[in-house]
Design a protein around this motif. Structure first.
Motif: not given
Lengths: 353, 353
Positions: B33-41
C-alpha cells in the motif's frame, strides 16, 4: 537632586527634583554610573515608544516626565521597610525590570514577560540618569569587590547579549555571524567567545566602527557596501554556513543575510529591536530545519553569571565605553552625540551623576 | 511489473517495467500500500521541483522518468548481498530518505539534512507506486503484527508531524493553533493530542473539510472567511494566546495568524512547505520572546515511536484515508482527483499495486 527627564521627543531636561524616599520593600541608591542605551536614543529621537504619556503605566502609575536611564550601578543609600538583606553602603547593580509577580508569566518564573512589566527609566518615574534612584529590592544585585562602576553599568546590556547566547545553545567551537556593529552586537561577540565560540564574523559599513570591531576581537568584519558577505561567509565555512546568526540590525537585508548564512539546523537569534515588516522566505526556515528565537530584553536571569564574568574581566566590557560624561552634559554630549553619531565613532557613552 | 512514472508535469504514466533487483545492502520489497502526498501533487501539477531531469541526482544517479511514491509499506521480496538482519516475507514500513552517510550532517546523526540527500520516489529511480520497490537496507522499519497495510502507509506522514511536535517541546495541557486543514495539519493535531495537548484549534475554509476536522477530533475549527480567528483564539485563551502554533498553509495570512495567536515564549512551527516570500514583523518574534522552528521533512528518527502509536491505534491514522484505489487508476482517481479537490472532500488517497 539633578535628574535628566524625558518630557517629549527631543526634549530631555536636566532638572532639580526631590530625592526619592523608599516605600515598603524599596531601596534608594546613590547612582555612581549609568549607560545610555539605544532604546533611550530611540525615545529621544522619535518617542514616545514605551514611555507613558497619556495614561499612567498600569504597573507603576508613572507618566511623563520620567527620569531616563536603565543601565546603572551605585550604592545603597536608604532602605524602605521590610528590606532586610541589604544595608547602606552596599555596592549594587540594578536589574531594570519591574513586574507584577502575579500573572501567568510571573507565576512561571518568566518575569521578563510579565503582562504589565515596567522598565526602569521608561515606565517608572525614577531612572538612572539622576543622583539617586528608587528601585524595588528584588532589582538589586550585589557588585563584587573586584568590579568597578564602569563595569557595573555595563552589566545590563551584557545580560541582554548573554540571554541570547545562552538560549542559543552555543556549543564549543561554534562559528557565528553577527549582523550590525553596535554595542549589543559587540557584547554578543564577547559573550559568544567567552562561551566557547571559535570565530565570530560581523558585518558593518562604517570604517571607524569596523576598526573598533576588529580591535575588540571580531574574527573578521565584512563591509557590506564593498563585498558579498554571504559569499565570504560560505568561503570560510566550507559552504555549510555558520552555526549561529545573531541579527542586530533590524534591516531586511541583515535579517535575510542571517537566514542565508546559516547552516542547516543552525540557530537564528532576533535581537530585540523595534522593527517594521520585512520580506522573508519561510521556505528557508523549513529547508534548513532551523531553530530560531526572538529575544525580549530586560531579563533578570543572567545577572549572577554576567557579574562574575565581567568582574573577572573574562568579558572586557569597559572597552566599549568611548566617553564618560557628566549628568549636566547628558543632552549635548550624550543624547545628541549618539543621535549625530553618523560615523559611528561613539560606541557606549556613560554618565556620572 | 506496473509502475506509475513521472515523465513531466501533468505526465505520469502507468507503465510496464522490469522488476528491480537488489544490489549490495539493498532490498526489494513487494509494495502492499502507498499514499499520495501533497509533494507528489505539487510535482505532478507544476514540477519538476525536486525530480532530476537534466542531470543525474548526485547521490543516486537517477533522472526522470522516475517511479513516484514515498509513503509505503510492503513485504521483503529479495535480499541483496550483505543484508543479514531481514528475511523474505518480513513486513516493513519504508523511511524514504537516502543519504550519503559521510557529510557534515550525516556524521552528526542528522541524516535528513544530508547535503546530497535523496527522497525515494522523487530523486530515486524507484518509488512506491509500483508492484516492487528497491530500497537501502537502512530504510526498512519492522511492522508489528497488529499494524495493517493502511496504517503502514500512513507512518511516513505521521513521522513528519511527530517530528515537529517532538521538537516543539509540547507540555501536558498545551493549547495549539494549527493553520490549514490538510493531512499534515490533521496528523499534527492527532500527534499533539497523543502527546498531551488539551485543545487544538484549527483554521479552514471549506465546509466539507471543517466537518471532517471536527469528526477527527479538532477542538474547534475557525472558518477564516467567516470569523476573526485571532479574536476567537484570544477569547479562548484568556487573552494570552496559544502555547504552540503549527503553520501548515504556507500563506502570508496563515503565517501571521500564527505569530499573532501565540503567547509570549510560545513555539512557532513552520511545516515544510514550498513557499515564496511573505511579509512578517520580526519585532513580534522579539516582543514575544518566541521559540521558532522550521521543519525539514523526511526524517528517519520518529519511526520507532510512531509505529507503536499507530499500530496500537493511539493515533488513528486510517481515519484520514478517504479513498483506496488501484495502481492502474492512479492518474485519474489519484493525482487528478487531488488536483481537482477544490471542495477538499478528499483527504488522503491510498494506492494498492
Amino acid at each position: 537632586m539633578k535628574a535628566a527627564r524625558w518630557h517629549a521627543k527631543l526634549d530631555i531636561r536636566v532638572e532639580d527634583i526631590e530625592i526619592p524616599h523608599p516605600g515598603a520593600n524599596e531601596v534608594v541608591i546613590k547612582v555612581k554610573q549609568a549607560g545610555i542605551c539605544g532604546t533611550d536614543i530611540h525615545d529621544y529621537m522619535s518617542g514616545p515608544h514605551s514611555i507613558p504619556v497619556d495614561k499612567p503605566d498600569p504597573l507603576t502609575g508613572a507618566v511623563a516626565p520620567v527620569t531616563m536611564g536603565h543601565e546603572l550601578c551605585g550604592i545603597v543609600h536608604e532602605l524602605g521597610s521590610g528590606v532586610t538583606d541589604w544595608k547602606e553602603g552596599d555596592r549594587v547593580v540594578i536589574a531594570p525590570l519591574q513586574n507584577c509577580g502575579k500573572c501567568y508569566f510571573c507565576k512561571r518564573g518568566l518575569h521578563h514577560l510579565c503582562v504589565i512589566q515596567a522598565g526602569l527609566g521608561l515606565q517608572t518615574k525614577e531612572g538612572g540618569f539622576a543622583e539617586y534612584c528608587k528601585v524595588k529590592e528584588y532589582q538589586l544585585r550585589k557588585m563584587p569587590d573586584n568590579m568597578n562602576w564602569a563595569q557595573g553599568a555595563m552589566v545590563e546590556p551584557t545580560c541582554l547579549a548573554m540571554y541570547g547566547i545562552r538560549r542559543s545553545g552555543l556549543e564549543p567551537g561554534d562559528t557565528l555571524l553577527i549582523t550590525g556593529g553596535g554595542p549589543i552586537a559587540v557584547l554578543n561577540m564577547m559573550c559568544a567567545f567567552v562561551c566557547g565560540a571559535s570565530r565570530v564574523y560581523m558585518t558593518e559599513k562604517h570604517p571607524a566602527r569596523i576598526a573598533k570591531l576588529l580591535e575588540l576581537g571580531a574574527t573578521e568584519v565584512f563591509n557590506v557596501t564593498e563585498c558579498d558577505a554571504l559569499s565570504e561567509i560560505m568561503d570560510r565555512t566550507e559552504g555549510l554556513g555558520v552555526d549561529i546568526a545573531v541579527e542586530c540590525t533590524g534591516s531586511e537585508s541583515g535579517i535575510n543575510l542571517c537566514f542565508d548564512s546559516l547552516r542547516k539546523r543552525g540557530m537564528y537569534i532576533q535581537s530585540g529591536l523595534s522593527l517594521g515588516e520585512v520580506k522573508v522566505s519561510p521556505w528557508k526556515w523549513a529547508l534548513k530545519d532551523l531553530n530560531m528565537i526572538g529575544l525580549w530584553c530586560c531579563n533578570p536571569y543572567d545577572y549572577d553569571s554576567v557579574i562574575k564574568l565581567v568582574a573577572d574581566k573574562r568579558i572586557e566590557v569597559e572597552k566599549l565605553i568611548t566617553k564618560t560624561i557628566k549628568l549636566d552634559d547628558i543632552v549635548t554630549e550624550g543624547f545628541e552625540a549618539l543621535a549625530r553619531n553618523k560615523e559611528k565613532k561613539e560606541m557606549k557613552i556613560h554618565v556620572i551623576p
